[in-house]
Design a protein around this motif. Structure first.
Motif, PDB file in Angstrom:
ATOM      1  N   UNK A  41       0.795  -1.220   0.000  1.00 25.76           N
ATOM      2  CA  UNK A  41       0.000   0.000   0.000  1.00 25.76           C
ATOM      3  C   UNK A  41       0.833   1.278   0.000  1.00 25.76           C
ATOM      4  N   UNK A  42       2.126   1.150   0.206  1.00 23.67           N
ATOM      5  CA  UNK A  42       3.024   2.298   0.102  1.00 23.67           C
ATOM      6  C   UNK A  42       3.077   2.785  -1.357  1.00 23.67           C
ATOM      7  N   UNK A  43       2.800   1.891  -2.277  1.00 24.69           N
ATOM      8  CA  UNK A  43       2.846   2.184  -3.709  1.00 24.69           C
ATOM      9  C   UNK A  43       1.445   1.992  -4.296  1.00 24.69           C
ATOM     10  N   UNK A  44       0.665   3.063  -4.431  1.00 22.15           N
ATOM     11  CA  UNK A  44      -0.747   2.943  -4.841  1.00 22.15           C
ATOM     12  C   UNK A  44      -0.991   2.121  -6.110  1.00 22.15           C
TER      13      UNK A  44
ATOM     14  N   UNK B   2      -3.213  -1.255  -6.024  1.00 24.03           N
ATOM     15  CA  UNK B   2      -4.431  -1.469  -6.809  1.00 24.03           C
ATOM     16  C   UNK B   2      -4.266  -2.629  -7.788  1.00 24.03           C
ATOM     17  N   UNK B   3      -3.061  -2.850  -8.291  1.00 21.48           N
ATOM     18  CA  UNK B   3      -2.832  -3.978  -9.192  1.00 21.48           C
ATOM     19  C   UNK B   3      -3.088  -5.307  -8.483  1.00 21.48           C
TER      20      UNK B   3
ATOM     21  N   UNK C 166      -7.575   4.238  -3.394  1.00 16.57           N
ATOM     22  CA  UNK C 166      -6.324   3.725  -2.805  1.00 16.57           C
ATOM     23  C   UNK C 166      -5.701   4.670  -1.790  1.00 16.57           C
ATOM     24  N   UNK C 167      -6.021   5.966  -1.906  1.00 17.80           N
ATOM     25  CA  UNK C 167      -5.469   6.954  -0.986  1.00 17.80           C
ATOM     26  C   UNK C 167      -5.896   6.697   0.462  1.00 17.80           C
ATOM     27  N   UNK C 168      -7.063   6.075   0.644  1.00 17.48           N
ATOM     28  CA  UNK C 168      -7.522   5.750   2.002  1.00 17.48           C
ATOM     29  C   UNK C 168      -6.652   4.695   2.665  1.00 17.48           C
ATOM     30  N   UNK C 169      -5.932   3.944   1.859  1.00 17.52           N
ATOM     31  CA  UNK C 169      -5.171   2.797   2.369  1.00 17.52           C
ATOM     32  C   UNK C 169      -3.669   3.029   2.355  1.00 17.52           C
TER      33      UNK C 169
END
Length: 124
Positions: A60-63, A67-68, A119-122
């Motif tokens: 999750x450090x890398x959106x 998401x992938x 993804x920003x929420x995570x």
């Protein structure tokens, strides 16, 4: 609400893990000739849903990577639905079990899509 510290704290992970375990139990009664085809495939795809969620959580450090992996999990959930269709068509599971599990995977897919959209929420 408790803070989310690990992938095990995610509702979508818990739901996907539980669904995979139900599929495991149901697939124990599949015919032996399905051992290396339907039984193996449905177990692999159902387990892959929660596995990809756990991997996504650690990315999750890398959106985009996050998401992938969620997208891969979504695809595995859809693949599991396909194998469930075969299982009911071959009369290996009941229509009720099919409907229940199919609906659970629809809910899981919905949660995954929602996470992918935000993804920003995570991210950390």
């Amino acid at each position: 609400m408790e803070p989310i510290k690990t992938h095990r704290d995610l509702k979508v992970y818990t739901k996907s893990f539980e669904a995979a375990m139900r599929i495991f139990v149901l697939s124990k009664s599949f015919p032996k000739e399905e051992a290396y085809s339907l039984t193996d495939q449905i177990r692999r795809s159902s387990r892959s849903v929660s596995s990809n969620i756990s991997e996504a959580f650690r990315r999750r450090k890398y959106p985009k990577s996050f998401t992938n992996k969620l997208n891969e999990s979504e695809a595995e959930a859809a693949k599991t639905q396909n194998w469930l269709d075969f299982a009911v068509a071959c009369s290996y599971i009941s229509q009720d079990d099919h409907e229940t599990l199919n609906q659970e995977y629809e809910n899981i897919i919905g949660m995954l899509v929602n996470m992918q959209r935000h993804p920003d929420k995570w991210s950390i």
